[in-house]
Write an enzyme that holds these catalytic residues in place. Structure first.
Site, PDB file in Angstrom:
ATOM      1  N   GLU A  44      11.737  -8.205  -7.850  1.00  0.00           N
ATOM      2  CA  GLU A  44      12.435  -7.350  -8.501  1.00  0.00           C
ATOM      3  C   GLU A  44      12.333  -5.924  -8.099  1.00  0.00           C
ATOM      4  O   GLU A  44      11.875  -5.036  -8.678  1.00  0.00           O
ATOM      5  CB  GLU A  44      11.942  -7.545  -9.899  1.00  0.00           C
TER       6      GLU A  44
HETATM    7  C1  LIG Z   1       8.495 -16.027  -6.520  1.00  0.00           C
HETATM    8  C2  LIG Z   1       9.942 -15.247  -6.206  1.00  0.00           C
HETATM    9  C3  LIG Z   1      10.933 -15.285  -7.015  1.00  0.00           C
HETATM   10  C4  LIG Z   1      12.152 -14.697  -6.948  1.00  0.00           C
HETATM   11  N1  LIG Z   1      13.354 -14.891  -7.820  1.00  0.00           N
HETATM   12  C5  LIG Z   1      14.344 -14.418  -7.321  1.00  0.00           C
HETATM   13  C6  LIG Z   1      15.459 -14.518  -8.307  1.00  0.00           C
HETATM   14  O1  LIG Z   1      15.494 -15.202  -9.348  1.00  0.00           O
HETATM   15  N2  LIG Z   1      16.752 -14.280  -7.668  1.00  0.00           N
HETATM   16  C7  LIG Z   1      17.034 -13.658  -6.406  1.00  0.00           C
HETATM   17  O2  LIG Z   1      18.120 -13.280  -6.351  1.00  0.00           O
HETATM   18  N3  LIG Z   1      15.809 -13.269  -5.620  1.00  0.00           N
HETATM   19  C8  LIG Z   1      14.579 -13.751  -6.003  1.00  0.00           C
HETATM   20  N4  LIG Z   1      13.506 -13.501  -5.305  1.00  0.00           N
HETATM   21  C9  LIG Z   1      13.675 -12.807  -4.121  1.00  0.00           C
HETATM   22  C10 LIG Z   1      13.081 -11.330  -4.210  1.00  0.00           C
HETATM   23  O3  LIG Z   1      13.720 -10.538  -4.838  1.00  0.00           O
HETATM   24  C11 LIG Z   1      12.915 -10.958  -2.692  1.00  0.00           C
HETATM   25  O4  LIG Z   1      11.920 -11.489  -1.890  1.00  0.00           O
HETATM   26  C12 LIG Z   1      12.753  -9.307  -2.411  1.00  0.00           C
HETATM   27  O5  LIG Z   1      13.944  -8.866  -2.675  1.00  0.00           O
HETATM   28  C13 LIG Z   1      12.480  -9.101  -0.755  1.00  0.00           C
HETATM   29  O6  LIG Z   1      13.116  -9.608  -0.013  1.00  0.00           O
HETATM   30  P1  LIG Z   1      12.676 -10.349   1.199  1.00  0.00           P
HETATM   31  O7  LIG Z   1      11.561 -11.299   0.739  1.00  0.00           O
HETATM   32  O8  LIG Z   1      13.820 -10.894   2.127  1.00  0.00           O
HETATM   33  O9  LIG Z   1      11.892  -9.224   2.116  1.00  0.00           O
HETATM   34  P2  LIG Z   1      12.360  -8.282   3.119  1.00  0.00           P
HETATM   35  O10 LIG Z   1      13.720  -7.661   2.416  1.00  0.00           O
HETATM   36  O11 LIG Z   1      12.912  -9.090   4.499  1.00  0.00           O
HETATM   37  O12 LIG Z   1      11.448  -7.407   3.257  1.00  0.00           O
HETATM   38  C14 LIG Z   1      10.070  -7.541   4.014  1.00  0.00           C
HETATM   39  C15 LIG Z   1       9.351  -6.402   3.983  1.00  0.00           C
HETATM   40  O13 LIG Z   1       9.762  -5.327   4.477  1.00  0.00           O
HETATM   41  C16 LIG Z   1       9.526  -4.243   3.614  1.00  0.00           C
HETATM   42  N5  LIG Z   1      10.899  -3.271   3.700  1.00  0.00           N
HETATM   43  C17 LIG Z   1      12.315  -3.856   3.610  1.00  0.00           C
HETATM   44  N6  LIG Z   1      12.995  -2.889   3.781  1.00  0.00           N
HETATM   45  C18 LIG Z   1      12.352  -1.747   4.152  1.00  0.00           C
HETATM   46  C19 LIG Z   1      12.676  -0.521   4.163  1.00  0.00           C
HETATM   47  N7  LIG Z   1      13.812   0.249   4.302  1.00  0.00           N
HETATM   48  N8  LIG Z   1      11.470   0.552   4.357  1.00  0.00           N
HETATM   49  C20 LIG Z   1      10.088   0.104   4.096  1.00  0.00           C
HETATM   50  N9  LIG Z   1      10.035  -1.293   3.947  1.00  0.00           N
HETATM   51  C21 LIG Z   1      10.982  -2.134   4.042  1.00  0.00           C
HETATM   52  C22 LIG Z   1       9.908  -4.781   2.214  1.00  0.00           C
HETATM   53  O14 LIG Z   1       9.209  -4.213   1.359  1.00  0.00           O
HETATM   54  C23 LIG Z   1       8.917  -6.310   2.426  1.00  0.00           C
HETATM   55  O15 LIG Z   1       7.592  -5.723   2.287  1.00  0.00           O
HETATM   56  C24 LIG Z   1      12.301 -14.027  -5.679  1.00  0.00           C
HETATM   57  C25 LIG Z   1      11.211 -14.054  -4.635  1.00  0.00           C
HETATM   58  C26 LIG Z   1       9.774 -14.476  -4.933  1.00  0.00           C
HETATM   59  C27 LIG Z   1       8.833 -14.356  -3.929  1.00  0.00           C
END
Ligand SMILES: Cc1cc2nc3c(=O)[nH]c(=O)nc-3n(C[C@H](O)[C@H](O)[C@H](O)COP(=O)(O)OP(=O)(O)OC[C@H]3O[C@@H](n4cnc5c(N)ncnc54)[C@H](O)[C@@H]3O)c2cc1C
Length: 634
Positions: free
Chosen positions: A436
């Site tokens: 979120e």
């Molecule tokens: C338990 C769980 C439930 C979830 N439920 C849902 C759901 O119901 N629906 C849904 O759509 N998604 C869901 N998600 C997905 C969740 O919203 C994403 O994990 C989240 O948006 C981050 O995306 P990512 O994991 O691909 O990380 P990435 O975007 O790959 O990021 C990896 C790291 O890099 C950092 N980062 C990325 N961009 C930047 C930047 N520009 N500057 C600095 N730091 C940066 C991030 O903060 C993170 O620490 C869920 C995830 C989990 C773990």
């Protein structure tokens, strides 16, 4: 705009889809150099009827949780019992915030946070499922943006069943630019759009897959790029049109790829879903308008973030109660461990004060939502603050519990020790910092981006090439902005009304330092101009200054309210202690804005990412990265 282009497609999209309404509220005013105590008083109170309703529903939840959900068993099996799910549906708990006319329970945000916190304190997996359905599932988007017909059709259904929100994909996490899911327009013979064909794969949809074959939710809200031809996805010149659809999981072409398993939050149903040529009619396009998908996603997430913060606070309180008991029960070196200074003063005192500040911020933000006031920035700050500080609290509790903190409740019980599940809390708390809106994206990416927007707009005129007249006006505004930060923005009466005399010095500090913050933003914007967007470490410091000033002010106003309305003076000392600690942190943050090791840090990070230390890191270990054959290209 040139700079935005240079920053890449993701930033361009985020900029284009930004909610451009001017930010209002306490946090927005901090950026303007004002600590607006008038917004903190009178402290928001729900009506008696609303409080009674929330209490009644909380009692129903308590009964259901105690009788139908054994959180340890849910954790062990990764399943919520079918009977519990049925009861949750029957009681209408998937429609906690939906209007009564559509079968929902129509709780206010304040009541909703109260009820969800109760669930989170008992079983994280169940709370995640309820929260996903109630805030970001189909109900929220339809309630906010759906047509009347969509409300009548879907809301009575989703108030009785879990639903999910499918946004994330393998390549599109924080950055939606790489979203591959598309909705191909289907036209009638006359060329009118009558429906869409969805293609793509969504990752980590909570309430999506129940196992590797079946879905939990009958309905998902799916975000996709709307196109006439799939080739448009790779056409850089095309602005993506994000749309949101209600998709039935039993529609032809919708398939579970896999249920995912996580470190914690077990019992939460979440996984990967494939959409292959899935036909949806125009009436399934939320709001029957293309291009609103991103706004719908952001709208749903806004209030959802306050609920995540509430769930964090529930576990923080749970941990503090364990600390209190264990701090008195456990004796080592001839003393109760709570009386060892590093444990009692070093951990418990600041954790307790953080919990009070969290509650103050969450109640304030919820109250704004209940009065239909802008709480976008407050919600984001609450979420980052509660998940980051809360994580420290949970970790401190594990530390204070020693080996017992790391042992599972089941194992503790087998040895006759009280089965306190700190290990489970620790595992389940962690993702709050990721989903979120991750802490990095919300702090540097969202709150600061929005907070500095007004200065940025003026700076663009001032520092870009162009009309001298406009530049002159912008430079006057710039001087006026700086000058304003030297004078207090409010009279003493605001502060006197909101804050008890014993805490006023902290409120004055917040006022003074909000002006200092505005000055810092203005001067650094002028200094770095187009390079400012790359200064994430600076943004992070500003974010924490904002968070601390908001926390201090809310804590002072909340303690004052509790004393005045309930004759409860216990919280003065807590608010006072929080503020004393926060003042030191704020001063250190300002010091670090001026003097820091950012350049050295950048250099170290760069050499690290280029692989300069790889050989040293690999000495004497079996590198998992090598075992998996993964290569890093800088
Ligand atoms: C338990 C769980 C439930 C979830 N439920 C849902 C759901 O119901 N629906 C849904 O759509 N998604 C869901 N998600 C997905 C969740 O919203 C994403 O994990 C989240 O948006 C981050 O995306 P990512 O994991 O691909 O990380 P990435 O975007 O790959 O990021 C990896 C790291 O890099 C950092 N980062 C990325 N961009 C930047 C930047 N520009 N500057 C600095 N730091 C940066 C991030 O903060 C993170 O620490 C869920 C995830 C989990 C773990």
């Amino acid at each position: 705009m040139d700079l935005i282009k240079k920053l890449g497609k993701g930033v361009q999209i985020a900029e284009a889809e930004r909610d451009r309404r001017r930010h209002e509220g306490f946090v927005a005013d901090l950026f303007r150099g004002k600590a607006s105590f008038s917004l903190l008083t009178p402290w928001h109170e729900s009506s008696h009827e609303e409080q009674d309703k929330a209490e009644r529903i909380a009692q129903e939840f308590k009964g259901l949780l105690r009788t139908c959900i054994d959180p340890e068993e849910v954790d062990r099996t990764d399943e919520v019992p079918g009977e519990a799910l049925e009861q949750l549906c029957r009681f209408g708990f998937f429609g906690l915030k939906l209007p009564e006319e559509y079968g929902g329970l129509q709780l206010s945000q304040t009541s909703y946070v109260k009820v969800m916190s109760l669930v989170a304190s008992w079983c994280g997996g169940t709370a995640a499922s309820l929260s996903a359905a109630n805030t970001i599932g189909v109900g929220g988007p339809i309630k906010h943006c759906g047509t009347l017909e969509q409300k009548q059709r879907y809301l009575p259904v989703v108030s009785r069943v879990p639903s999910g929100f499918a946004f994330t994909e393998k390549e599109a996490g924080s950055d939606p630019a790489s979203m591959g899911m598309y909705a191909l327009r289907v036209r009638s013979a006359s060329g009118e759009v009558i429906g869409y064909r969805l293609n793509g794969e969504k990752l980590w949809t909570t309430n999506g897959p129940k196992d590797d074959r079946r879905f939990l939710s009958p309905l998902l809200c799916v975000i996709a790029k709307t196109v006439d031809k799939p080739e448009e996805l790779s056409d850089e010149s095309k602005k993506p049109v994000f749309s949101a659809f209600v998709v039935s999981t039993d529609a032809e072409g919708v398939r579970v790829v896999q249920r995912c398993q996580f470190e914690g939050l077990r019992g939460m149903y979440n996984g990967v879903t494939e959409f292959k040529d899935v036909y949806v009619s125009k009436s399934q396009l939320i709001g029957e308008q293309e291009g609103t998908g991103f706004r719908i996603a952001l709208e749903a997430l806004n209030t959802g973030r306050i609920t995540v913060a509430g769930a964090c606070l529930a576990i923080v309180k749970q941990c503090l109660l364990i600390d209190r008991w264990w701090g008195c029960a456990r004796k080592q070196w001839g003393k109760k461990i709570g009386k060892h200074e590093l444990i009692g003063s070093g951990m418990f005192a600041s954790d307790l004060a953080d919990a009070f500040a969290m509650e103050a911020m969450i109640k304030f933000a919820s109250g704004r939502v209940d009065r239909d006031l802008d709480a976008r920035l407050e919600a984001a700050v609450c979420k980052v603050f509660a998940s980051e500080r809360g994580w420290r609290v949970v970790d401190n509790t594990m530390q204070a519990r020693g080996g017992r903190g790391y042992e599972t409740a089941r194992s503790l019980a087998r040895r006759g020790d009280p089965p306190i599940p700190v290990e489970r809390y620790h595992r389940s708390f962690r993702p709050n910092r990721i989903f979120e809106g991750s802490s990095e994206i919300l702090s540097a990416g969202y709150v600061i981006r929005e907070g500095v927007d007004e200065y940025k707009a003026r700076g663009e005129v001032l520092f870009s090439r162009g009309n001298l007249g406009k530049k002159f006006i912008a430079s006057l505004a710039f001087v006026a902005d700086v000058a304003r930060t030297f004078f207090p923005a409010f009279g003493g009466s605001q502060l006197r009304r909101a804050v008890h005399p014993s805490l006023r010095r902290h409120a004055r500090f917040a006022e003074r330092y909000s002006r200092k913050l505005a000055r810092s933003i203005i001067l650094n914007s002028a200094r770095y101009q187009n390079r400012l967007v790359h200064k994430q470490l600076l943004f992070n410091r500003w974010f924490w200054i904002v968070a601390e000033l908001f926390a201090m002010s809310a804590a002072c106003a909340y303690a004052s309210y509790l004393s005045a309305s309930q004759r409860d003076d216990r919280f003065f000392s807590l608010a006072d202690f929080y503020c004393r600690e926060a003042r030191i942190r704020v001063q250190n943050l300002f010091r670090a804005v001026a003097r820091n090791n950012d350049a050295a840090e950048r250099q170290v990070a760069e050499s690290f990412l280029k692989g300069r230390y790889d050989s040293w890191l690999k000495e004497d270990i079996i590198s998992i990265v090598d075992e998996l054959g993964l290569k890093a290209d800088y």
